[in-house]
Design a protein around this motif. Structure first.
Motif, PDB file in Angstrom:
ATOM      1  N   LEU A  66      46.946  32.396  35.585  1.00 11.10           N
ATOM      2  CA  LEU A  66      47.953  31.208  36.280  1.00 11.10           C
ATOM      3  C   LEU A  66      49.147  32.760  36.732  1.00 11.10           C
ATOM      4  O   LEU A  66      49.622  32.422  38.292  1.00 11.10           O
ATOM      5  N   LEU A  67      49.317  33.754  36.891  1.00 16.69           N
ATOM      6  CA  LEU A  67      49.826  34.187  37.770  1.00 16.69           C
ATOM      7  C   LEU A  67      49.233  35.225  38.972  1.00 16.69           C
ATOM      8  O   LEU A  67      50.153  35.880  39.904  1.00 16.69           O
ATOM      9  N   GLY A  68      47.661  35.394  38.761  1.00 12.33           N
ATOM     10  CA  GLY A  68      46.541  36.013  39.810  1.00 12.33           C
ATOM     11  C   GLY A  68      46.575  33.721  40.694  1.00 12.33           C
ATOM     12  O   GLY A  68      45.362  34.911  41.344  1.00 12.33           O
ATOM     13  N   GLN A  69      47.012  33.167  40.264  1.00  9.66           N
ATOM     14  CA  GLN A  69      46.434  32.138  40.690  1.00  9.66           C
ATOM     15  C   GLN A  69      47.035  31.285  41.837  1.00  9.66           C
ATOM     16  O   GLN A  69      48.460  31.039  41.260  1.00  9.66           O
ATOM     17  N   ALA A  70      46.455  31.167  43.609  1.00  9.18           N
ATOM     18  CA  ALA A  70      47.300  30.353  44.413  1.00  9.18           C
ATOM     19  C   ALA A  70      47.834  29.126  43.941  1.00  9.18           C
ATOM     20  O   ALA A  70      46.927  28.394  43.531  1.00  9.18           O
ATOM     21  N   THR A 205      45.592  40.950  41.217  1.00 10.79           N
ATOM     22  CA  THR A 205      46.933  39.083  41.848  1.00 10.79           C
ATOM     23  C   THR A 205      47.160  40.051  43.219  1.00 10.79           C
ATOM     24  O   THR A 205      46.744  39.241  44.715  1.00 10.79           O
ATOM     25  N   ALA A 206      47.225  40.960  43.762  1.00 10.76           N
ATOM     26  CA  ALA A 206      47.514  41.992  44.642  1.00 10.76           C
ATOM     27  C   ALA A 206      46.234  42.274  45.653  1.00 10.76           C
ATOM     28  O   ALA A 206      46.437  42.596  46.798  1.00 10.76           O
ATOM     29  N   ARG A 207      45.531  41.842  44.759  1.00 13.07           N
ATOM     30  CA  ARG A 207      44.090  42.381  45.457  1.00 13.07           C
ATOM     31  C   ARG A 207      44.402  44.026  45.979  1.00 13.07           C
ATOM     32  O   ARG A 207      43.991  44.072  47.611  1.00 13.07           O
ATOM     33  N   ARG A 208      44.700  44.972  45.355  1.00 14.59           N
ATOM     34  CA  ARG A 208      44.645  45.832  45.935  1.00 14.59           C
ATOM     35  C   ARG A 208      43.664  47.096  44.740  1.00 14.59           C
ATOM     36  O   ARG A 208      43.648  46.324  44.197  1.00 14.59           O
ATOM     37  N   PRO A 209      43.283  48.231  45.388  1.00 15.43           N
ATOM     38  CA  PRO A 209      43.116  49.360  44.168  1.00 15.43           C
ATOM     39  C   PRO A 209      44.059  48.981  43.183  1.00 15.43           C
ATOM     40  O   PRO A 209      45.542  49.935  42.969  1.00 15.43           O
ATOM     41  N   LEU A 210      43.474  50.425  41.282  1.00 12.73           N
ATOM     42  CA  LEU A 210      44.480  50.168  40.842  1.00 12.73           C
ATOM     43  C   LEU A 210      44.752  51.844  41.437  1.00 12.73           C
ATOM     44  O   LEU A 210      44.686  52.354  41.712  1.00 12.73           O
ATOM     45  N   ALA A 275      38.900  45.188  43.252  1.00 12.87           N
ATOM     46  CA  ALA A 275      37.510  44.198  42.485  1.00 12.87           C
ATOM     47  C   ALA A 275      37.352  43.215  43.031  1.00 12.87           C
ATOM     48  O   ALA A 275      35.852  42.813  42.994  1.00 12.87           O
ATOM     49  N   GLY A 276      38.169  42.504  43.636  1.00 15.86           N
ATOM     50  CA  GLY A 276      37.498  41.344  44.540  1.00 15.86           C
ATOM     51  C   GLY A 276      38.007  39.806  43.474  1.00 15.86           C
ATOM     52  O   GLY A 276      36.559  38.895  43.257  1.00 15.86           O
ATOM     53  N   ILE A 277      37.756  40.216  42.025  1.00 16.75           N
ATOM     54  CA  ILE A 277      38.048  39.271  41.131  1.00 16.75           C
ATOM     55  C   ILE A 277      39.655  38.748  41.502  1.00 16.75           C
ATOM     56  O   ILE A 277      40.593  39.507  41.473  1.00 16.75           O
ATOM     57  N   SER A 278      39.984  37.795  40.626  1.00 16.49           N
ATOM     58  CA  SER A 278      40.830  36.929  40.180  1.00 16.49           C
ATOM     59  C   SER A 278      41.379  37.611  38.740  1.00 16.49           C
ATOM     60  O   SER A 278      40.892  37.444  38.149  1.00 16.49           O
ATOM     61  N   PRO A 279      42.855  37.489  38.187  1.00  9.93           N
ATOM     62  CA  PRO A 279      42.868  37.433  36.334  1.00  9.93           C
ATOM     63  C   PRO A 279      42.324  36.431  36.074  1.00  9.93           C
ATOM     64  O   PRO A 279      41.980  36.992  34.639  1.00  9.93           O
ATOM     65  N   GLY A 280      42.243  35.237  36.422  1.00 10.20           N
ATOM     66  CA  GLY A 280      41.677  34.050  35.542  1.00 10.20           C
ATOM     67  C   GLY A 280      39.768  34.342  35.372  1.00 10.20           C
ATOM     68  O   GLY A 280      39.089  34.027  34.437  1.00 10.20           O
TER      69      GLY A 280
END
Length: 587
Positions: A66-70, A205-210, A275-280
């Motif tokens: 949910l933290l990574g869900q819009a 969530t931020a859609r950034r690299p590690l 990575a192009g994926i969400s936490p969910g």
């Protein structure tokens, strides 16, 4: 010294060494059984602790999703989070109940710390919920990382209690040590596996690299997972019962599929766009692989439970065997002693014993029924008469005491409602005021009066009015707590004295009683019946012996009466409290 005493001393001297030896044997086996039983209780609490930790750890999965869900959040995801939180709360409550149980003395370890962890878990949840309610673009990385870290920080607070419980299990059954170590390692592995997935939340969530901090945290967690795997392998090696399908499944699913997936995600997360994926999505692929860890842990716990139960059953069997053998030996010796005493010594002492018992008030002593003759028979006949007279006198004294009690009860009880009358209420109120109760330091006096009661008597008759008073008294008994003092103050006026923690608790009692009176229909012969209302005044005071001595109880009665009439003047069917607070059903 009588012959009976000399015989008793001689018999005791002969039996004492045997009794001492049997007693030592039974006590030794009893302590062994108690230790084994405590170990089983501690194991049950230990298992509940591991399950609670697992549920708290598993709760992070839907939280991270949910933290990574819009916004808006899908209903299915909210339902998943709510279910996970309910599972965590249920497991923590079960653990606290076991830790606080009187039946398991060894389980009473650090319940306050578990309760504190539960409180901090609630705060962490509230923090996560605040972030989830924000638009995705407004969720700052630092806040997301902090929310994840707060959830991770809850689990270590359970460790002292779980370790103490494990120590208690080993104290009672050392044979369960290896399984307990392996179960703890498996629980740690499950926790670090969950942390490994959580370390990706902020970046996904931020859609950034590690970044470097993310990479360091992931490396550190993977290193700990490798250490735990090596320790688990070392404990499983050479033990066929542990090297099972569950162990193979864990190696295949988590260390195979799960770790490989994390490695792929980590590789993808080094790209510029992340990575192009969400936490969910990560949780949906990764979390199911961790279930094999829990399955292996449960198998180890089942083996440990079997060992602890077997040890307890063996201890119980030894205890029962030693107790039975000791009992049979002692019973045989006592039977021989008693047979000799009954046939040789007792006839010489029966008369003295019975007369002495009657003189001391023991009317249960049986007069010997042996076929004595002449003067001895006349003596026992006289003892029979003496005993009968004493029994009759005792019966008359009991009847007198019962009558006095009934008169006292009648003097304190209102004849119509069977509640306390005003005099008895005032007496008990002063006694209650003087009692010390840290959990309920405040004294609340609730006085209420039935509205327009004279109109009820005039309209429906005094018999119906009396029936209404009896129904109100029944409502008081049903609504008030067993510790509350309820009385008919006079006429249509009633009083309730409660020890409460705060004013809100007393107001809740008063308002609940007001509503029940209003909602209750009074039956009336020849009609559908009617309803009535009541006005309440609630006054508060601090319960203490000094307050009672200074006359504060009388002032409390006067304040409550004044507040009652304020409720009347304000329109009736309401609760007026001190300081003035009005509860009614107005919109």
């Amino acid at each position: 010294m009588s012959i009976d005493r000399r015989f008793s001393i001689s018999a005791t001297a002969a039996l004492f060494p045997v009794l001492l030896l049997c007693g030592w044997l039974v006590v030794h086996e009893w302590r062994a059984y108690v230790g084994a039983d405590d170990a089983l209780r501690a194991f049950e609490a230990y298992r509940a602790g591991l399950e609670a930790v697992e549920k708290v750890s598993a709760e992070r999965g839907p939280t991270n999703s949910l933290l990574g869900q819009a916004l808006p959040i899908p209903q299915a995801m909210m339902l998943s989070l709510r279910r996970a939180r309910d599972d965590s709360d249920a497991r923590i409550e079960k653990l606290l109940a076991m830790l606080q149980a009187d039946r398991c003395q060894s389980c009473v370890v650090e319940p306050a710390r578990i309760a504190e962890a539960r409180s901090e878990l609630a705060d962490a949840r509230a923090n996560a919920d605040r972030l989830i309610d924000l638009p995705l673009a407004s969720r700052r990385e630092r806040a997301l990382t902090g929310a994840v870290d707060r959830m991770i920080g809850i689990v270590p607070q359970f460790a002292p209690a779980i370790n103490a419980l494990a120590a208690n299990v080993v104290k009672g059954d050392a044979g369960a040590l290896n399984c307990l170590i392996l179960a703890t390692l498996s629980a740690d592995l499950r926790e670090y596996a969950g942390q490994l997935g959580s370390h990706f939340t902020a970046a996904l969530t931020a859609r950034r690299p590690l970044d470097e901090d993310d990479q360091l945290a992931i490396e550190r967690t993977e290193g700990r997972i490798d250490q735990l795997r090596a320790l688990i392998d070392a404990h499983v090696r050479g033990r066929p019962a542990l090297n099972s399908l569950a162990f193979d499944r864990m190696n295949r699913e988590y260390f195979g599929v799960g770790i490989a997936y994390i490695t792929d995600v980590r590789r993808l997360a080094t790209r510029a766009g992340g990575a192009g994926i969400s936490p969910g999505q990560l949780a949906n692929r990764y979390v199911p692989q961790m279930r094999s860890i829990s399955a292996f842990r449960d198998q180890v716990l089942d083996l440990a439970q079997t060992e602890v139960r077997r040890h307890r059953e063996e201890a119980m069997a030894l205890l029962a065997g030693s107790a039975l053998a000791s009992f049979l030996l002692i019973a045989a010796l006592l039977s021989m002693v008693m047979l000799f005493r009954r046939r040789v010594i007792r006839p010489l002492l029966d008369a003295t014993r019975v007369i002495g018992a009657i003189a001391n008030g023991d009317l249960t002593a049986e007069v010997p029924a042996a076929p004595y003759r002449d003067e001895v028979k006349a003596m026992f006949d006289a003892i029979d008469v003496l005993k009968a007279n004493s029994v009759e006198r005792d019966r008359l004294e009991r009847e007198r005491a019962s009558l006095i009690y009934e008169l006292k009860t009648m003097a304190e009880t209102d004849f119509l409602t069977r509640l306390l009358n005003r005099r008895a209420f005032e007496s008990r109120a002063r006694a209650t005021c003087a009692e010390q109760n840290a959990a309920a330091p405040e004294l609340a006096l609730i006085m209420f009066d039935l509205d327009h009661f004279k109109k009820i008597n005039d309209t429906y008759g005094h018999d119906t009015g009396d029936r209404a008073l009896q129904i109100v008294a029944a409502l008081c008994r049903e609504t008030c707590r067993p510790s509350d003092i309820v009385a008919r103050w006079g006429g249509e006026e009633f009083a309730v004295l409660s020890r409460v923690h705060d004013a809100a608790q007393a107001l809740a009692i008063a308002d609940r009683l007001r509503r029940r009176i209003r909602e209750t229909r009074i039956p009336f012969e020849g009609g559908e019946g009617f309803t009535m209302t009541a006005s309440f005044g609630v006054a508060f005071g601090l319960a203490s012996a000094s307050a009672c001595d200074s006359g504060d109880v009388g002032r409390l009665f006067r304040r409550a009466d004044r507040l009652l009439y304020q409720a009347k003047e304000a329109g009736r069917d309401r609760v007026v409290a001190d300081p003035t607070t009005v509860l009614d059903d107005a919109p």
